[in-house]
Motif scaffolding. Structure first.
Motif, PDB file in Angstrom:
ATOM      1  N   LEU A   1       0.826  -1.204   0.000  1.00 44.04           N
ATOM      2  CA  LEU A   1       0.000   0.000   0.000  1.00 44.04           C
ATOM      3  C   LEU A   1       0.867   1.263   0.000  1.00 44.04           C
ATOM      4  N   LEU A   2       1.965   1.240   0.731  1.00 40.75           N
ATOM      5  CA  LEU A   2       2.865   2.393   0.736  1.00 40.75           C
ATOM      6  C   LEU A   2       3.396   2.674  -0.661  1.00 40.75           C
ATOM      7  N   ASP A   3       3.817   1.610  -1.331  1.00 40.26           N
ATOM      8  CA  ASP A   3       4.341   1.783  -2.688  1.00 40.26           C
ATOM      9  C   ASP A   3       3.252   2.265  -3.638  1.00 40.26           C
ATOM     10  N   TYR A   4       2.036   1.797  -3.422  1.00 41.07           N
ATOM     11  CA  TYR A   4       0.946   2.224  -4.306  1.00 41.07           C
ATOM     12  C   TYR A   4       0.642   3.708  -4.118  1.00 41.07           C
ATOM     13  N   ILE A   5       0.639   4.186  -2.874  1.00 42.33           N
ATOM     14  CA  ILE A   5       0.363   5.605  -2.630  1.00 42.33           C
ATOM     15  C   ILE A   5       1.432   6.480  -3.259  1.00 42.33           C
ATOM     16  N   ARG A   6       2.667   5.988  -3.268  1.00 43.70           N
ATOM     17  CA  ARG A   6       3.772   6.782  -3.809  1.00 43.70           C
ATOM     18  C   ARG A   6       4.121   6.355  -5.231  1.00 43.70           C
ATOM     19  N   SER A   7       3.135   5.865  -5.967  1.00 42.28           N
ATOM     20  CA  SER A   7       3.391   5.365  -7.315  1.00 42.28           C
ATOM     21  C   SER A   7       2.674   6.216  -8.354  1.00 42.28           C
ATOM     22  N   GLU A   8       3.007   5.945  -9.612  1.00 38.41           N
ATOM     23  CA  GLU A   8       2.381   6.659 -10.718  1.00 38.41           C
ATOM     24  C   GLU A   8       0.907   6.290 -10.852  1.00 38.41           C
ATOM     25  N   ARG A   9       0.559   5.079 -10.489  1.00 39.31           N
ATOM     26  CA  ARG A   9      -0.843   4.657 -10.570  1.00 39.31           C
ATOM     27  C   ARG A   9      -1.723   5.482  -9.648  1.00 39.31           C
ATOM     28  N   MET A  10      -1.222   5.830  -8.463  1.00 36.16           N
ATOM     29  CA  MET A  10      -2.005   6.663  -7.559  1.00 36.16           C
ATOM     30  C   MET A  10      -2.199   8.049  -8.155  1.00 36.16           C
ATOM     31  N   ILE A  11      -1.153   8.588  -8.782  1.00 34.63           N
ATOM     32  CA  ILE A  11      -1.291   9.906  -9.426  1.00 34.63           C
ATOM     33  C   ILE A  11      -2.371   9.845 -10.502  1.00 34.63           C
ATOM     34  N   GLU A  12      -2.350   8.803 -11.321  1.00 36.81           N
ATOM     35  CA  GLU A  12      -3.349   8.673 -12.382  1.00 36.81           C
ATOM     36  C   GLU A  12      -4.754   8.497 -11.804  1.00 36.81           C
ATOM     37  N   ALA A  13      -4.871   7.722 -10.713  1.00 37.42           N
ATOM     38  CA  ALA A  13      -6.187   7.499 -10.117  1.00 37.42           C
ATOM     39  C   ALA A  13      -6.739   8.787  -9.511  1.00 37.42           C
ATOM     40  N   VAL A  14      -5.901   9.545  -8.803  1.00 34.33           N
ATOM     41  CA  VAL A  14      -6.356  10.793  -8.197  1.00 34.33           C
ATOM     42  C   VAL A  14      -6.649  11.831  -9.267  1.00 34.33           C
ATOM     43  N   VAL A  52       3.085  14.545  -0.819  1.00 33.55           N
ATOM     44  CA  VAL A  52       2.327  13.507  -0.097  1.00 33.55           C
ATOM     45  C   VAL A  52       3.326  12.619   0.640  1.00 33.55           C
ATOM     46  N   LYS A  53       3.282  12.672   1.957  1.00 38.70           N
ATOM     47  CA  LYS A  53       4.186  11.891   2.795  1.00 38.70           C
ATOM     48  C   LYS A  53       3.398  10.773   3.478  1.00 38.70           C
ATOM     49  N   VAL A  54       4.004   9.592   3.527  1.00 35.84           N
ATOM     50  CA  VAL A  54       3.364   8.430   4.147  1.00 35.84           C
ATOM     51  C   VAL A  54       4.322   7.858   5.184  1.00 35.84           C
ATOM     52  N   ASP A  55       3.849   7.763   6.406  1.00 32.13           N
ATOM     53  CA  ASP A  55       4.619   7.162   7.498  1.00 32.13           C
ATOM     54  C   ASP A  55       3.898   5.909   7.966  1.00 32.13           C
ATOM     55  N   TYR A  56       4.663   4.843   8.164  1.00 31.18           N
ATOM     56  CA  TYR A  56       4.077   3.550   8.560  1.00 31.18           C
ATOM     57  C   TYR A  56       4.670   3.108   9.880  1.00 31.18           C
ATOM     58  N   SER A  61       0.779  -1.018  12.851  1.00 28.31           N
ATOM     59  CA  SER A  61       0.294  -1.153  11.471  1.00 28.31           C
ATOM     60  C   SER A  61      -0.626   0.010  11.087  1.00 28.31           C
ATOM     61  N   ILE A  62      -0.240   1.201  11.498  1.00 31.66           N
ATOM     62  CA  ILE A  62      -1.014   2.404  11.203  1.00 31.66           C
ATOM     63  C   ILE A  62      -0.260   3.249  10.196  1.00 31.66           C
ATOM     64  N   LEU A  63      -0.985   3.707   9.180  1.00 30.95           N
ATOM     65  CA  LEU A  63      -0.432   4.605   8.169  1.00 30.95           C
ATOM     66  C   LEU A  63      -0.834   6.035   8.503  1.00 30.95           C
ATOM     67  N   ASN A  64       0.115   6.924   8.415  1.00 29.45           N
ATOM     68  CA  ASN A  64      -0.152   8.343   8.633  1.00 29.45           C
ATOM     69  C   ASN A  64       0.176   9.080   7.338  1.00 29.45           C
ATOM     70  N   ILE A  65      -0.841   9.674   6.725  1.00 28.97           N
ATOM     71  CA  ILE A  65      -0.692  10.356   5.447  1.00 28.97           C
ATOM     72  C   ILE A  65      -0.757  11.859   5.673  1.00 28.97           C
ATOM     73  N   ILE A  78      -7.434  16.067  -1.632  1.00 33.90           N
ATOM     74  CA  ILE A  78      -6.457  15.097  -2.150  1.00 33.90           C
ATOM     75  C   ILE A  78      -6.278  13.936  -1.169  1.00 33.90           C
ATOM     76  N   ALA A  79      -6.237  14.242   0.124  1.00 31.85           N
ATOM     77  CA  ALA A  79      -6.096  13.184   1.127  1.00 31.85           C
ATOM     78  C   ALA A  79      -7.286  12.230   1.094  1.00 31.85           C
ATOM     79  N   ALA A  80      -8.499  12.771   0.940  1.00 29.56           N
ATOM     80  CA  ALA A  80      -9.686  11.913   0.856  1.00 29.56           C
ATOM     81  C   ALA A  80      -9.633  11.039  -0.390  1.00 29.56           C
ATOM     82  N   ALA A  81      -9.157  11.596  -1.512  1.00 22.40           N
ATOM     83  CA  ALA A  81      -9.039  10.800  -2.735  1.00 22.40           C
ATOM     84  C   ALA A  81      -8.012   9.690  -2.579  1.00 22.40           C
ATOM     85  N   VAL A  82      -6.900   9.980  -1.907  1.00 15.12           N
ATOM     86  CA  VAL A  82      -5.877   8.956  -1.672  1.00 15.12           C
ATOM     87  C   VAL A  82      -6.437   7.832  -0.807  1.00 15.12           C
ATOM     88  N   ILE A  83      -7.188   8.177   0.230  1.00 20.84           N
ATOM     89  CA  ILE A  83      -7.783   7.159   1.106  1.00 20.84           C
ATOM     90  C   ILE A  83      -8.791   6.316   0.336  1.00 20.84           C
TER      91      ILE A  83
END
Length: 296
Positions: A1-14, A52-56, A61-65, A78-83
């Motif tokens: 999930l961390l990699d997905y949030i910081r990936s090109e696919r997330m940019i395209e989805a948002v 967009v910073k993601v801390d795990y 097992s909590i993600l902080n965006i 943007i945060a709501a779209a990422v979630i």
């Protein structure tokens, strides 16, 4: 999930719901923090990782965006779209894993159900042809009937022998007994033929041993198919429980909130850096000036 949030696919989805180039467009004379239009996806990804910073936390097992933007409403959007996209990813992965686990068990149940249906149809067809629900029980009843007829025939023959010693062969009593004996012999012969040849209603279906063998084979197949079907259903239920226990989901503990204080960029830090940079540049220019003047 961390990699997905910081990936090109997330940019395209948002980007399908939010115009990121407009959200991070230049405001005034801001040349440092704005997103330039028409950038390649690789450079957009670098900018995205800065905003967009993601801390795990591996323990909980909590993600902080944390999302940075030029206004709090945009950051919250943007945060709501990422979630939302993260939840969709987790749900899709969990559903695919569940379907993969259950598919093999469902196929096994379908195969066992087809085998059981075929066994039941074969057994029903045998009963339709033989006109017997259970050849074993029918054979027992036929044997009892043959035994009863033979016993009656023996008694009548004994009566006939005794009567002949006292009466004439043409006497009415002798003719009645003789008629009864002939009737019993005929009935006994028919029952023996039916019992031995399986002739039911004029349709030859084999002798008793053959019918019993066929019935037992079909009944064994049906019982085995029922056990296999029951075992397959049990396996499917166990697979469903295992899939439910292994299901993954994403729960939002704290919804995205609006920042009431502008945290970025740090104005005092930027002013200090500009001042130090200018001071360093002034020092370099001054030293260069005096060095050139002394040489001349």
């Amino acid at each position: 999930l961390l990699d997905y949030i910081r990936s090109e696919r997330m940019i395209e989805a948002v980007s399908q719901t939010i115009d990121l180039e407009r959200a991070f467009a230049r405001r005034g004379m801001d040349f440092f923090y704005a997103l330039e239009p028409n950038l390649p996806i690789e450079e957009k990804l670098v900018y995205w990782k800065d905003m967009v910073k993601v801390d795990y936390d591996h323990t909980s097992s909590i993600l902080n965006i944390t999302v940075k933007a030029f206004d709090p409403e945009t950051a919250k959007t943007i945060a709501a779209a990422v979630i939302m996209e993260s939840e969709r990813l987790i749900n899709d992965l969990s559903l695919n894993a569940r379907n993969g686990v259950l598919k093999a068990s469902q196929d096994e149940v379908a195969l066992a159900e087809g085998r059981l249906s075929a066994a039941r149809v074969a057994l029903r067809n045998f009963r339709d042809v033989s006109q017997e629900a259970d050849p074993v029980e029918a054979a027992k009843l036929a044997a009892q009937l043959v035994g009863s007829l033979e016993q009656q025939l023996t008694q009548l023959k004994a009566e006939l022998t005794a009567a002949l010693t006292r009466m004439a062969p043409n006497s009415p009593r002798i003719r009645v007994i003789t008629t009864q004996i002939e009737s019993l012999e005929k009935q006994l012969e028919q029952e023996k033929q039916r019992f031995g040849g399986g002739n039911t209603g004029g349709n030859q279906s084999g002798d008793v041993a053959t019918r019993i063998l066929q019935y037992e084979s079909l009944e064994t197949e049906r019982e085995f198919a029922e056990k296999a079907y029951t075992a397959a259903l049990g396996g499917l239920e166990k697979a469903r429980m295992d899939a439910n226990n292994q299901q993954r989901y994403l729960a939002t503990f704290i919804e995205p909130t609006l920042s009431q204080l502008a945290q970025y960029p740090s104005r005092l830090m930027n002013v200090a850096l500009v001042f130090l940079g200018g001071l360093f540049l002034w020092g370099v220019i001054t030293m260069a000036y005096y060095n050139i003047r002394d040489r001349n």
